[in-house]
Design a protein around this motif. Structure first.
Motif, PDB file in Angstrom:
ATOM      1  N   MET A  44      67.490  57.871 105.018  1.00 38.47           N
ATOM      2  CA  MET A  44      68.314  56.762 104.525  1.00 38.47           C
ATOM      3  C   MET A  44      68.568  56.989 103.041  1.00 38.47           C
ATOM      4  SD  MET A  44      65.534  53.635 104.422  1.00 38.47           S
ATOM      5  CE  MET A  44      65.192  53.798 106.184  1.00 38.47           C
ATOM      6  N   GLU A  45      69.691  56.514 102.564  1.00 31.73           N
ATOM      7  CA  GLU A  45      70.062  56.779 101.181  1.00 31.73           C
ATOM      8  C   GLU A  45      69.290  55.919 100.202  1.00 31.73           C
ATOM      9  OE1 GLU A  45      74.125  57.128  98.436  1.00 31.73           O
ATOM     10  OE2 GLU A  45      74.255  56.705 100.579  1.00 31.73           O
ATOM     11  N   CYS A  46      69.078  54.647 100.542  1.00 36.54           N
ATOM     12  CA  CYS A  46      68.373  53.728  99.637  1.00 36.54           C
ATOM     13  C   CYS A  46      67.260  53.005 100.396  1.00 36.54           C
ATOM     14  CB  CYS A  46      69.331  52.707  99.039  1.00 36.54           C
ATOM     15  SG  CYS A  46      70.672  53.432  98.034  1.00 36.54           S
ATOM     16  N   GLY A  47      66.212  52.629  99.684  1.00 40.44           N
ATOM     17  CA  GLY A  47      65.096  51.919 100.294  1.00 40.44           C
ATOM     18  C   GLY A  47      64.010  51.637  99.265  1.00 40.44           C
ATOM     19  N   MET A  84      71.952  65.056 106.735  1.00 34.47           N
ATOM     20  CA  MET A  84      71.326  64.082 107.624  1.00 34.47           C
ATOM     21  C   MET A  84      70.654  64.758 108.827  1.00 34.47           C
ATOM     22  SD  MET A  84      71.928  61.124 106.224  1.00 34.47           S
ATOM     23  CE  MET A  84      71.571  59.989 107.547  1.00 34.47           C
ATOM     24  N   LEU A 138      62.585  58.054 102.245  1.00 33.06           N
ATOM     25  CA  LEU A 138      64.036  58.265 102.303  1.00 33.06           C
ATOM     26  C   LEU A 138      64.388  59.623 102.919  1.00 33.06           C
ATOM     27  CD1 LEU A 138      65.099  56.874  98.790  1.00 33.06           C
ATOM     28  CD2 LEU A 138      65.131  55.693 101.014  1.00 33.06           C
ATOM     29  N   CYS A 144      67.619  54.705  95.283  1.00 33.67           N
ATOM     30  CA  CYS A 144      68.608  55.475  96.057  1.00 33.67           C
ATOM     31  C   CYS A 144      68.413  56.963  95.760  1.00 33.67           C
ATOM     32  CB  CYS A 144      70.017  55.053  95.691  1.00 33.67           C
ATOM     33  SG  CYS A 144      70.407  53.341  96.154  1.00 33.67           S
TER      34      CYS A 144
END
Length: 285
Positions: A52-55, A77, A61, A40
């Protein structure tokens, strides 16, 4: 030929976008381990927006901002559009993905806010800016000795032990000084202006008093001597004139009888001679 040329231009444009995107380091700068072997992101790299916040992959990200856009927020964003400088503004520094455009104002103007979103008249000394983006002269009792600054009130009084030597105006505050630039008799006033608690040296005054008194006495003696000399000279001249007048009168008194009786004596002499001659002629006859 035309479709081929258009395709070539599109390919060059796409490659330029890819090169500009590759110049910026993409991805997440600071992340932590999450659940299910994911990470994250807590901070994107400069010039990147959060995708994206987590991946599973930290580089995916965050993504770089597109051309003519930027972001200064590490977890934003979206990217913001670059500011376009418009007259009377001019561009000082071009925009990039991590900083906005830096604009300036033409001479005689200055930025109206920290971001220089607009320009206002630059107020000189003795003036202050107004909410209407114009300048006005400092009101009575205030001054401004800086460029494009607010007017400040005059100092109400001089510090203890100092005197006012110049009043305030729109450009400067009042001026005070310990020195009194006047002639010698004002030295007594200078002593009175010393701070409370400090005593003057009275002994230093007496030599000055003695010198002044001696000089005054010497001048008085000279004036008296000149007066006496002039008086004696006047008396001697008066005596000489009176003697000359007496001598003149005496001369006049002696001369007048002689001049008056002389003709009679001459007449008498002639008559006597004539009578004598007549008598002698008678005797002869």
């Amino acid at each position: 030929m035309q479709p081929v040329v258009v395709g070539l231009y599109l390919a060059l444009f796409t490659s330029s976008l890819l090169l500009s995107a590759e110049e910026i380091s993409a991805g997440c700068q600071d992340w932590i381990l999450g659940q299910n072997r994911s990470v994250c992101c807590r901070r994107c790299k400069p010039g990147n927006r959060l995708v994206m916040e987590c991946g599973p992959d930290p580089e995916k990200l965050c993504a770089p901002c597109h051309p003519n856009t930027y972001t200064v927020k590490p977890m934003s964003m979206a990217c913001s559009r670059c500011t376009q400088c418009s007259d009377p503004q001019f561009e000082l520094k071009a925009c990039n993905t991590s900083t906005d455009t830096v604009c300036g104002c033409k001479p005689g103007l200055r930025c109206g806010d920290n971001q220089c979103k607009f320009c206002v008249d630059e107020c000189g000394k003795g003036e202050e800016p107004t909410p209407k983006r114009s300048c006005r002269k400092c009101p009575e009792g205030t001054f401004n000795d800086k460029i494009h600054s607010s007017c400040k009130p005059w100092t109400k009084s001089c510090p203890e032990g100092q005197i006012l030597i110049a009043k305030g105006d729109a450009f400067s505050d009042i001026k005070c000084s310990r020195e009194v630039t006047t002639y010698a008799p004002s030295e007594v006033n200078t002593v009175e202006l010393l701070p409370v608690g400090k005593k003057t040296n009275d002994q230093s005054i007496w030599p000055l008093v003695g010198i002044f008194g001696g000089a005054s006495a010497f001048i008085a003696v000279i004036i008296l001597s000149l007066w006496l000399i002039s008086r004696r000279t006047g008396k001697s001249e008066n005596k000489t004139q009176s003697k000359n007048q007496e001598f003149t009168v005496m001369m006049v008194d002696h001369e007048e009888p002689c001049s008056f009786h002389q003709p009679e004596q001459e007449k008498g002499g002639s008559s006597e001679s004539l009578s004598t001659q007549n008598s002698e002629s008678k005797l002869i006859l």
